[in-house]
Design a protein around this motif. Sequence first.
Motif, PDB file in Angstrom:
ATOM      1  N   SER A   1       0.752  -1.166  -0.081  1.00  0.00           N
ATOM      2  CA  SER A   1      -0.041  -0.005   0.146  1.00  0.00           C
ATOM      3  C   SER A   1       0.945   1.146  -0.054  1.00  0.00           C
ATOM      4  CB  SER A   1      -0.815   0.062   1.321  1.00  0.00           C
ATOM      5  OG  SER A   1      -0.197   0.111   2.545  1.00  0.00           O
TER       6      SER A   1
ATOM      7  N   GLU B   1       0.720   3.292   2.087  1.00  0.00           N
ATOM      8  CA  GLU B   1       1.163   3.749   3.543  1.00  0.00           C
ATOM      9  C   GLU B   1       2.466   2.983   3.845  1.00  0.00           C
ATOM     10  OE1 GLU B   1      -2.941   4.957   2.751  1.00  0.00           O
ATOM     11  OE2 GLU B   1      -2.072   3.019   2.555  1.00  0.00           O
TER      12      GLU B   1
ATOM     13  N   ASP C   1       3.218   4.192  -8.163  1.00  0.00           N
ATOM     14  CA  ASP C   1       1.957   3.459  -7.987  1.00  0.00           C
ATOM     15  C   ASP C   1       1.711   2.794  -9.452  1.00  0.00           C
ATOM     16  OD1 ASP C   1      -0.734   2.657  -7.890  1.00  0.00           O
ATOM     17  OD2 ASP C   1      -1.245   4.207  -6.432  1.00  0.00           O
TER      18      ASP C   1
END
Length: 276
Positions: free
Chosen positions: A213, A215, A269
Amino acid sequence: MKSTVELVLKAFVTASRPLVRLLIRRGATFPAVAEQLRQLFVEEAVAEIQARGMKPTSSAVSLLSGVHRKDLRARELKGPPQPPVSDTTTPAPLGLIGQVVGRWMSDPLYLDGSTPRVLQRGIEPGAFDQLVQSVSTDVGPRAVLEEMLRLNVVRVDDDHIELDTRGMVPRGDFAAMSEALGVNLRDHAATACANLVDGRNLLEQALYVDEISPESAHLLHQAATRAWRPAFARVMRLAEKRFARDAVKESEARRQARVRFGVYFFVEDSSEEKSE
């Protein structure tokens, strides 16, 4: 099985893709890049021929580089242009700032554990002015501070000066950032090529993980930054000791080696890449 030429070309394309993206975004077209690449091929072919103890004739350079003889210029057969004397004796634009940052991140006098302390103006031990003067007395502390502010290397709150702990990244100056990009990527590429072609064993390691993720990626970035600081401090302290020692005990002919030690962290990403 692919040939070594095919393999290195594939590696070259993979490594060059971000640079091509940068060139396009900044308006550099293929013809301009191709001309630079042609000159680079010629210069490196000349250097390779000279390293073999041979004379870089137009025929030899053309054969090795693939550049047609009629496209070669006489001055190119002399090899890469030598830097003027001033380039070898005058510090680079970021030289002094880099030394100040290096001392700040490695000298225990300016550290709180492994973290650079917030400094105050003044010449007392551990103050910012004293830090600058311990590196050089040629430029005043105020001028150094103003340049560090322009480069977004520090943050100032009243008389408190805080180093941007993300490191010496001159985000306020595109020219300086471009220069840093060139020399850092050059030496990283030189390391990888020396290991691949010359059989050397220079340090080049990387950690890779995917399917995490944003995070988690952020936490890894923080962990990598924390791990870099003490490593930087240890190597920097040793570098300063060896520099001082060699300046006294070694001849100029023996002091021709140079070292660059760095680290990087990249995150992307994949979903955003696919949507583009």
